[in-house]
Design a protein around this motif. Structure first.
Motif, short mmCIF file in Angstrom:
data_model
loop_
_atom_site.label_atom_id
_atom_site.label_comp_id
_atom_site.label_asym_id
_atom_site.label_seq_id
_atom_site.Cartn_x
_atom_site.Cartn_y
_atom_site.Cartn_z
N GLU A 1 0.82 -1.21 0.00
CA GLU A 1 0.00 0.00 0.00
C GLU A 1 0.86 1.27 0.00
OE1 GLU A 1 -2.54 -0.86 3.34
OE2 GLU A 1 -4.05 -1.78 2.04
N ASN A 2 1.98 1.24 0.72
CA ASN A 2 2.91 2.38 0.71
C ASN A 2 3.52 2.57 -0.68
OD1 ASN A 2 2.46 2.99 3.41
ND2 ASN A 2 4.19 1.78 4.12
N GLN A 3 3.86 1.48 -1.33
CA GLN A 3 4.42 1.56 -2.68
C GLN A 3 3.39 2.14 -3.65
OE1 GLN A 3 5.65 -2.45 -3.50
NE2 GLN A 3 7.56 -2.25 -2.37
N ILE A 4 2.14 1.72 -3.52
CA ILE A 4 1.07 2.24 -4.38
C ILE A 4 0.90 3.74 -4.16
CG2 ILE A 4 -1.43 2.22 -4.78
CD1 ILE A 4 -1.29 -0.86 -4.26
N ALA A 5 0.88 4.17 -2.90
CA ALA A 5 0.73 5.60 -2.60
C ALA A 5 1.89 6.39 -3.19
CB ALA A 5 0.64 5.81 -1.08
N ASP A 6 3.10 5.88 -3.09
CA ASP A 6 4.26 6.55 -3.66
C ASP A 6 4.13 6.65 -5.18
OD1 ASP A 6 6.95 7.72 -3.54
OD2 ASP A 6 7.59 5.85 -4.48
N LEU A 7 3.72 5.58 -5.82
CA LEU A 7 3.53 5.61 -7.27
C LEU A 7 2.44 6.59 -7.68
CD1 LEU A 7 3.89 1.82 -8.13
CD2 LEU A 7 5.44 3.66 -8.79
N GLU A 8 1.37 6.67 -6.90
CA GLU A 8 0.30 7.62 -7.21
C GLU A 8 0.79 9.06 -7.11
OE1 GLU A 8 -2.86 6.33 -4.59
OE2 GLU A 8 -3.63 4.92 -6.09
N ARG A 9 1.65 9.35 -6.10
CA ARG A 9 2.23 10.70 -5.99
C ARG A 9 3.11 11.00 -7.19
NH1 ARG A 9 2.42 9.13 -0.58
NH2 ARG A 9 4.53 8.30 -0.81
N ARG A 10 3.92 10.03 -7.60
CA ARG A 10 4.79 10.22 -8.76
C ARG A 10 3.96 10.43 -10.03
NH1 ARG A 10 9.88 6.12 -8.21
NH2 ARG A 10 10.33 6.56 -6.03
N ARG A 11 2.90 9.66 -10.16
CA ARG A 11 2.03 9.78 -11.33
C ARG A 11 1.41 11.18 -11.39
NH1 ARG A 11 -3.50 9.13 -12.27
NH2 ARG A 11 -3.99 8.38 -14.36
N ALA A 12 0.93 11.66 -10.25
CA ALA A 12 0.32 12.99 -10.20
C ALA A 12 1.34 14.06 -10.57
CB ALA A 12 -0.26 13.24 -8.80
N ARG A 13 2.57 13.95 -10.07
CA ARG A 13 3.62 14.93 -10.42
C ARG A 13 3.91 14.89 -11.92
NH1 ARG A 13 6.74 17.58 -7.32
NH2 ARG A 13 8.60 17.31 -8.56
N LEU A 14 3.98 13.69 -12.48
CA LEU A 14 4.27 13.57 -13.90
C LEU A 14 3.14 14.14 -14.74
CD1 LEU A 14 6.15 12.66 -16.12
CD2 LEU A 14 5.23 10.35 -15.89
N LEU A 15 1.90 13.86 -14.37
CA LEU A 15 0.76 14.42 -15.09
C LEU A 15 0.77 15.95 -15.04
CD1 LEU A 15 -2.15 12.00 -14.12
CD2 LEU A 15 -1.23 12.41 -16.41
N LYS A 16 1.07 16.48 -13.86
CA LYS A 16 1.14 17.93 -13.70
C LYS A 16 2.25 18.50 -14.57
CE LYS A 16 0.89 21.46 -10.19
NZ LYS A 16 0.74 21.75 -8.77
N THR A 17 3.37 17.81 -14.62
CA THR A 17 4.49 18.24 -15.47
C THR A 17 4.07 18.27 -16.94
OG1 THR A 17 6.11 17.32 -13.93
CG2 THR A 17 6.86 17.69 -16.18
N LEU A 18 3.37 17.25 -17.36
CA LEU A 18 2.93 17.19 -18.76
C LEU A 18 1.91 18.28 -19.09
CD1 LEU A 18 2.64 13.32 -19.17
CD2 LEU A 18 4.30 14.83 -20.30
N VAL A 19 1.01 18.54 -18.16
CA VAL A 19 -0.03 19.54 -18.40
C VAL A 19 0.56 20.95 -18.36
CG1 VAL A 19 -2.12 20.58 -17.40
CG2 VAL A 19 -1.92 18.09 -17.60
N GLU A 20 1.40 21.22 -17.36
CA GLU A 20 1.95 22.58 -17.18
C GLU A 20 3.24 22.82 -17.95
OE1 GLU A 20 2.25 23.17 -12.97
OE2 GLU A 20 0.08 22.94 -12.68
N GLY A 21 3.89 21.76 -18.38
CA GLY A 21 5.13 21.90 -19.13
C GLY A 21 6.35 22.19 -18.29
N VAL A 22 6.21 22.20 -16.96
CA VAL A 22 7.34 22.40 -16.05
C VAL A 22 7.23 21.42 -14.90
CG1 VAL A 22 7.78 24.86 -16.53
CG2 VAL A 22 6.10 24.21 -14.81
N VAL A 23 8.35 21.09 -14.35
CA VAL A 23 8.36 20.16 -13.21
C VAL A 23 7.89 20.91 -11.99
CG1 VAL A 23 9.79 18.66 -11.78
CG2 VAL A 23 10.25 18.84 -14.23
N PRO A 24 6.84 20.45 -11.31
CA PRO A 24 6.34 21.16 -10.12
C PRO A 24 7.34 21.03 -8.96
CG PRO A 24 5.11 19.12 -10.47
CD PRO A 24 6.05 19.27 -11.63
N PRO A 25 7.32 22.01 -8.06
CA PRO A 25 8.23 21.93 -6.90
C PRO A 25 7.84 20.76 -6.00
CG PRO A 25 6.68 23.76 -6.67
CD PRO A 25 6.48 23.18 -8.03
#
Length: 128
Positions: A102-126
């Protein structure tokens, strides 16, 4: 004992066909003490019929994330009865594995959200 083991035994190839495990995996399980093998007159490994059940149980436990060293610590009831319900001795270990997954899944979900945000905004979020 060896004679009794050899009677009605399976070759490593037959065990592989019965279980779908590779010969290499079976050798690995045997080397880790999870299977009992003997050598026939020609020096080939042979396994008792119950090895089919043991291999299937090992495969199930690996599929739920357990390592061979962790499986070695499980009581025999987990290896000898196909489809065995959890033994009370393994419940804590299984719960810990679930928390880890479950911890691994939560970590992957955070990474996925950051990557999606990066793709949408075009910059890596802080970092949060």
């Amino acid at each position: 004992m060896e004679k009794a083991l050899l009677q009605g035994s399976l070759t490593i190839g037959a065990l592989a066909r019965e279980t779908g495990a590779s010969v290499r995996s079976l050798r690995h399980y045997d080397q880790h003490g999870l299977l009992a093998s003997a050598r026939n007159g020609k020096g080939y490994r042979t396994f008792p019929p119950e090895a089919v059940t043991q291999v299937r149980q090992i495969q199930r436990m690996i599929a739920t994330g357990f390592s061979l060293s962790e499986i070695q610590a499980f009581p025999d009831c987990m290896l000898l009865i196909e489809g065995a319900a959890s033994c009370s001795e393994t419940t804590d270990m299984q719960r810990k594995r679930l928390v880890s997954i479950e911890n691994q899944i939560a970590d992957l979900e955070r990474r996925r959200a950051r990557l999606l945000k990066t793709l949408v905004e075009g910059v890596v979020p802080p970092l949060d």
